[in-house]
Design a protein around this motif. Sequence first.
Motif, mmCIF file in Angstrom:
data_model
loop_
_atom_site.group_PDB
_atom_site.id
_atom_site.type_symbol
_atom_site.label_atom_id
_atom_site.label_comp_id
_atom_site.label_asym_id
_atom_site.label_seq_id
_atom_site.Cartn_x
_atom_site.Cartn_y
_atom_site.Cartn_z
ATOM 1 N N ASP A 581 0.710 -1.207 -0.002
ATOM 2 C CA ASP A 581 0.034 0.256 0.054
ATOM 3 C C ASP A 581 1.014 1.322 -0.151
ATOM 4 O O ASP A 581 0.372 2.376 -0.260
ATOM 5 N N LEU A 582 2.276 1.014 0.174
ATOM 6 C CA LEU A 582 2.910 2.505 0.379
ATOM 7 C C LEU A 582 2.871 3.116 -1.022
ATOM 8 O O LEU A 582 3.132 4.367 -0.838
ATOM 9 N N GLY A 583 2.801 2.620 -1.910
ATOM 10 C CA GLY A 583 2.976 3.282 -3.379
ATOM 11 C C GLY A 583 1.621 3.890 -3.728
ATOM 12 O O GLY A 583 1.433 4.777 -4.749
ATOM 13 N N ARG A 584 0.564 3.664 -2.965
ATOM 14 C CA ARG A 584 -0.813 4.145 -3.263
ATOM 15 C C ARG A 584 -1.367 5.309 -2.141
ATOM 16 O O ARG A 584 -2.386 5.656 -2.443
ATOM 17 N N ILE A 585 -0.770 5.333 -1.062
ATOM 18 C CA ILE A 585 -1.328 6.286 0.035
ATOM 19 C C ILE A 585 -1.633 7.468 -0.508
ATOM 20 O O ILE A 585 -2.368 8.207 0.286
ATOM 21 N N PHE A 586 -0.853 8.020 -1.428
ATOM 22 C CA PHE A 586 -1.338 9.336 -1.918
ATOM 23 C C PHE A 586 -2.223 9.747 -2.986
ATOM 24 O O PHE A 586 -2.267 10.633 -3.378
ATOM 25 N N GLU A 587 -2.701 8.417 -3.495
ATOM 26 C CA GLU A 587 -3.736 8.665 -4.361
ATOM 27 C C GLU A 587 -5.016 9.117 -4.049
ATOM 28 O O GLU A 587 -5.409 8.819 -2.830
ATOM 29 N N PRO A 588 -5.709 9.956 -4.754
ATOM 30 C CA PRO A 588 -6.871 10.301 -4.190
ATOM 31 C C PRO A 588 -8.229 9.391 -3.939
ATOM 32 O O PRO A 588 -8.089 8.580 -4.731
ATOM 33 N N GLY A 602 -6.982 13.063 2.486
ATOM 34 C CA GLY A 602 -6.092 13.846 3.459
ATOM 35 C C GLY A 602 -4.504 14.012 2.880
ATOM 36 O O GLY A 602 -4.009 14.974 2.908
ATOM 37 N N LEU A 603 -4.058 12.566 2.625
ATOM 38 C CA LEU A 603 -2.640 12.503 2.230
ATOM 39 C C LEU A 603 -2.497 13.189 0.783
ATOM 40 O O LEU A 603 -1.252 13.525 0.721
#
Length: 780
Positions: A581-588, A602-603
């Motif tokens: 999941d680290l590569g996707r946490i900044f996806e809207p 949020g992120l």
Amino acid sequence: MTVSQPRTLDDVKPEPARPPAEDRLHAARDHLVRAQEAAGIGLFALDLREGRLHPSPAFCRLHGLEVRADYPASILAAELAEARLTPEAPAGQEAIYRVRDAATGASRWIARSFDIERDADGVPLRLSGVVRDVTEQRAQRTALAESEQHYRTLFEQMDEGYCVIEFIDGPHGPLSDYVHIQANRAYAQHAGIDNVVGRRLRDMVGAEADGWIALYGEVLRTGHPIRIQRELVATGRYLEVAAFRIEPPSRRQVAVLFQDVTARRRVEHSLHSKAADLEAEVVAQRRDRDRVWTLSPVLKVVASPAGRIETVNPSWTRTLGWTPDETVGRSVPDFLAPEERAAAALALERLAAGASTDLELTCLTREGGTRRVLWTVVPEDGLLYGFGRDITEQRQAEEALRQSQKLEAVGQLTGGVAHDFNNLLTIIRSSVEFLRRPDLAPERKRRYLDAVSDTVDRAAKLTGQLLAFARRQALKPETFDVCERLRGISEMLDSVTGARIRVVTDLPGEPCYVRADASQFETALVNMAVNGRDAMDGEGRLTLHLDGGAPMPPIRGHAGAAGPFVAVSVTDTGTGIASGDLGRIFEPFFTTKEVGKGTGLGLSQVIGFAKQSGGDVDVKSRAGAGTTFTLYLPQVAAPAETSAPAGPSEAASAEARLRVLVVEDNLEVGRFCTQILEELGHHPVWAENAEAALTELERAATPFDAVFSDVVMPGMGGIALARILREKFPALPVALTSGYSHVLAQDDTHGFELLRKPYSAEELGRVLRGMAARRATAAA
């Protein structure tokens, strides 16, 4: 019988009137004396009874004596004793003795022989004999003996085998065999055959003898020496042989010198074999290299340090279409797109300094097209070796993938926005329907109005988060101390995180300044803190740590920067984030939380704010070991202290009635804005675009007190209009409004008041009151 006293030749006295026979005898005696003198032969007679020695002149000279007729025998006692000149010595036997010249001290070797004259009773009376000088003969014999001894020592001690063979006639014909007449000890060592002296060759080696006999027979016949290598089959040894004839040929002898070279031959054979193998390997490697050069899909170019091409491989022609004849001798930049030739020139300068380089360039094809090639160029031995990989299709596929990802992100974003806005619109629509009922109780009416107002605020917040993610939000940057902000936020987080989460701050002793939107900065920290709170399930420790003057490391494949940067870290002790999941946490709209506990924006807001402010966000996490978010923002110098001038308070201008020029291209918004201004007691004039606004300002009989303009409009935009007004009407206040503008997102230094859409009547009234206050201050 009486024996007469013999006389020497010196005692003979010439007598007168001798007969002719006596003359002839005398002449013969003279010739004999001269011959004896010339030959170094001396005569002597030793009278044993009288003890007198009667020497000839030659005898005297040989013994270093004065020439006399006689001498006492004792004068040469030592020499006569050494010569064993005594009656007991056997007559006729030669003896050699040495005499020394008293004048020179030189030694001379003398040989003597004598006969004994006896009386009737056999008693020795006289010794008569001859002496001769044998010094040279003795020296020659000594030298010959020494030479023979030296030869014998050399013959026996030499490392090489040596033998002398003598050809003989045999059953096979004349000179059909030979016998060894001499052989040294090394013969057996090298040939492997013992005791060969006296043995015939055919008895030693059998059928192999014919070859050796023919070989040495040719040497005997022609006299030409030979030097060869030949195998002695009888013993399995290879011999290096040198042979020459011993003169005269009638002796039928040949001398042979040889040594065993079996080991050396094995080494030579091994070396020859290895050399052959090495040569074959070199040929194979050259063939493989040629295959690699010819068949490799990689473009290969060899060029001079100045960039002049010397050779290219077939892949160059296959990829770009240029033949070697069309390529060799030309410069590398000739085959590059014009806009990239400057970069190639800089690369050549780096290569001239000895540094290899990697660069991606657009190469021109012979047909007029282009190919994207990733080059690795290495300087070596005064040349440049370039290796290029055609990545045209790869870049096209990457671009297609990016477009696909963009479409996927847009689809995900659209779906999320539609879902959230439909929820908000449902609340608004239901509330409006209830408000239309005439019999609605005042309390319920107030509740529905509050619901509509709250829903509008939530919608504005949603659009703000979307703009932050897209890095298109209009920021209001200011310079502030991060330490001071973190202290205030940590106190606020106590109420946000709950009593069971301990908030710890780790701040440096000196202030750290950044230039950013303070509100968005606080929102970003709150978002990261809330994310950590949820990961700790309401219990744990949340640490806020600040470092100043730090570089920004490479993050998610993006290059780092030297800085300086302010690094704000938020660390929790929660469950951590799964590696997948680290590569996707900044996806809207991506969230791992339960439904209803997070929007997934949020992120996205955090990374959007960081990127738009010139920084980035890094995250490090391990499942079960907590997570650390680090926000990097460019560090700036402390702001200069300025004191704000005193002026009329906002309350003093609260009752001001302003003539306001409203610039808005949207019909509904324009009408609504003018209605608000009229309700607030102002006098609005509406222009539908910037050009109409300029015309209105030029022809207005009564000057305007303020301009309130939208930013995004057809033709001239709001910021461009505001800047023109600042030049033409410096005293005229200008306020801008927008829900989104890429211009505002990229230019945060325009210096104009900004009111974000959607805005309320109260917010618009506050902005106008502020403008009136500043206008009054400027007039004062």
